[in-house]
Design a protein around this motif. Structure first.
Motif, mmCIF file in Angstrom:
data_model
loop_
_atom_site.group_PDB
_atom_site.id
_atom_site.type_symbol
_atom_site.label_atom_id
_atom_site.label_comp_id
_atom_site.label_asym_id
_atom_site.label_seq_id
_atom_site.Cartn_x
_atom_site.Cartn_y
_atom_site.Cartn_z
ATOM 1 N N THR A 247 -63.929 -79.161 -18.459
ATOM 2 C CA THR A 247 -64.112 -79.450 -19.887
ATOM 3 C C THR A 247 -65.554 -79.334 -20.355
ATOM 4 O O THR A 247 -65.812 -79.363 -21.560
ATOM 5 N N THR A 248 -66.496 -79.186 -19.411
ATOM 6 C CA THR A 248 -67.918 -79.246 -19.743
ATOM 7 C C THR A 248 -68.676 -78.200 -18.938
ATOM 8 O O THR A 248 -68.523 -78.131 -17.714
ATOM 9 N N PRO A 249 -69.509 -77.369 -19.586
ATOM 10 C CA PRO A 249 -70.176 -76.289 -18.854
ATOM 11 C C PRO A 249 -71.328 -76.775 -17.983
ATOM 12 O O PRO A 249 -71.873 -77.869 -18.176
ATOM 13 N N ALA A 250 -71.703 -75.931 -17.036
ATOM 14 C CA ALA A 250 -72.864 -76.203 -16.186
ATOM 15 C C ALA A 250 -74.134 -76.204 -17.030
ATOM 16 O O ALA A 250 -74.236 -75.502 -18.039
ATOM 17 N N VAL A 251 -75.119 -77.002 -16.590
ATOM 18 C CA VAL A 251 -76.391 -77.051 -17.302
ATOM 19 C C VAL A 251 -77.474 -77.496 -16.332
ATOM 20 O O VAL A 251 -77.231 -78.291 -15.418
ATOM 21 N N SER A 252 -78.681 -76.962 -16.535
ATOM 22 C CA SER A 252 -79.838 -77.376 -15.745
ATOM 23 C C SER A 252 -80.968 -77.745 -16.688
ATOM 24 O O SER A 252 -81.199 -77.078 -17.706
ATOM 25 N N ALA A 253 -81.672 -78.819 -16.362
ATOM 26 C CA ALA A 253 -82.811 -79.235 -17.163
ATOM 27 C C ALA A 253 -83.991 -78.299 -16.931
ATOM 28 O O ALA A 253 -84.092 -77.648 -15.886
ATOM 29 N N THR A 254 -84.872 -78.227 -17.901
ATOM 30 C CA THR A 254 -86.120 -77.495 -17.726
ATOM 31 C C THR A 254 -87.000 -78.267 -16.750
ATOM 32 O O THR A 254 -87.147 -79.492 -16.863
ATOM 33 N N GLY A 255 -87.563 -77.570 -15.778
ATOM 34 C CA GLY A 255 -88.345 -78.232 -14.747
ATOM 35 C C GLY A 255 -89.538 -79.007 -15.280
ATOM 36 O O GLY A 255 -90.214 -78.565 -16.222
ATOM 37 N N ASP A 256 -89.797 -80.159 -14.679
ATOM 38 C CA ASP A 256 -90.941 -81.002 -15.034
ATOM 39 C C ASP A 256 -91.978 -80.915 -13.919
ATOM 40 O O ASP A 256 -91.695 -81.264 -12.764
ATOM 41 N N PHE A 257 -93.198 -80.474 -14.258
ATOM 42 C CA PHE A 257 -94.231 -80.220 -13.260
ATOM 43 C C PHE A 257 -94.915 -81.522 -12.838
ATOM 44 O O PHE A 257 -95.212 -82.386 -13.662
ATOM 45 N N VAL A 258 -95.128 -81.650 -11.524
ATOM 46 C CA VAL A 258 -95.864 -82.794 -10.971
ATOM 47 C C VAL A 258 -97.058 -82.275 -10.165
ATOM 48 O O VAL A 258 -96.893 -81.432 -9.256
ATOM 49 N N ASP A 259 -98.237 -82.770 -10.513
ATOM 50 C CA ASP A 259 -99.477 -82.406 -9.829
ATOM 51 C C ASP A 259 -99.715 -83.410 -8.700
ATOM 52 O O ASP A 259 -99.922 -84.612 -8.956
#
Length: 261
Positions: A247-259
């Motif tokens: 019922t719900t499509p796949a999704v990926s968040a935009t990557g969050d950079f860690v220094d």
């Protein structure tokens, strides 16, 4: 000229064209006469129709049919989900165009529209389901074919996924907390609600790489929120990734950079 009533179904997020004649035809049993065939039916390029809370979504439908006398028209194209969710478009209303591929074969196309902001209609998330695509095709020699389920397609609820990795920057060996939220469209109030108890992958991509690898899998809580911890090692991007459901499509968040220092 057919008199039509143009309505919209909130629960299905579908704009439709319906008439008493059309509803009767679309709900008739499968049938036909002669040697006419439906060769191929494609909805939305073979992909699910994904509907959010505000934007109208268009789904192109193509019906390819053959008869030894040639195809004259696809009279209507109709989509049926869980009752009472349906949509129809009509050839003689100019909503379906037929193009000859040969003397015996034509492809007829039209567009179904899905509108979550319509002002009237049935409100129900059950429209996120497998739908039947029906059609009635006519030939030059008056042969015809009707199929109530010439093919099937899925209607899905648009999904969103966020991520936040902190602290930034962080010392090597210290703990990074990664939070986020998985949510999806709710057609009953046209808002996004947390998608609960779903498996979501935490993934990492090191700086300079194009490939994410899975670090661990966690589940969204009762409000759709996500939270886990990892140990800081090298600079890179964290994201959450959801594989999707029927019922719900796949999704990926935009990557969050860690220094990492």
């Amino acid at each position: 000229m057919r008199t039509t009533a143009r309505l919209a179904l909130l629960g299905t997020s579908v704009a439709l064209v319906a008439t008493a004649i059309g509803a009767t035809a679309a709900q008739a049993e499968d049938g036909g006469s002669g040697n006419i065939t439906i060769d191929k039916v494609v909805v939305n390029g073979g992909k699910p129709v994904v509907v959010g809370t505000t934007k109208v979504v268009s789904a192109k439908v193509s019906v390819t049919a053959s008869d030894d006398s040639g195809i004259v028209e696809t009279t209507y194209i109709s989509a049926f989900g869980p009752n009472p969710n349906y949509a129809q478009i009509w050839y003689d209303d100019g909503e379906i165009t037929c193009v000859k591929a040969s003397a015996t074969t034509s492809t007829c196309t039209g567009t179904l529209t899905f509108d979550p902001q319509a002002a009237t209609g049935f409100v129900n998330n059950s429209a996120a389901a497998t739908w039947n695509l029906g059609t009635l095709v006519s030939a030059n020699d008056y042969n015809y074919i009707h199929r109530d389920a010439a093919t099937t397609f899925k209607v899905q609820r648009y999904s969103k996924l966020t991520v936040n990795a902190s602290p930034e920057p962080v010392k090597k060996g210290k703990t990074i907390t990664v939070t986020g939220k998985l949510s999806r469209a709710n057609w009953e109030d046209n808002k996004y609600h947390g998608y609960t108890n779903q498996s979501v992958k935490l993934q990492f991509r090191k700086k300079g790489s194009n490939t994410y690898t899975t670090v661990k899998t966690i589940k969204s809580n009762s409000t759709g929120n996500l939270k886990t911890t990892v140990t800081a090692s090298i600079d890179g991007y964290f994201r959450y990734s959801f594989a999707g459901t029927t019922t719900t499509p796949a999704v990926s968040a935009t990557g969050d950079f860690v220094d990492v220092r």
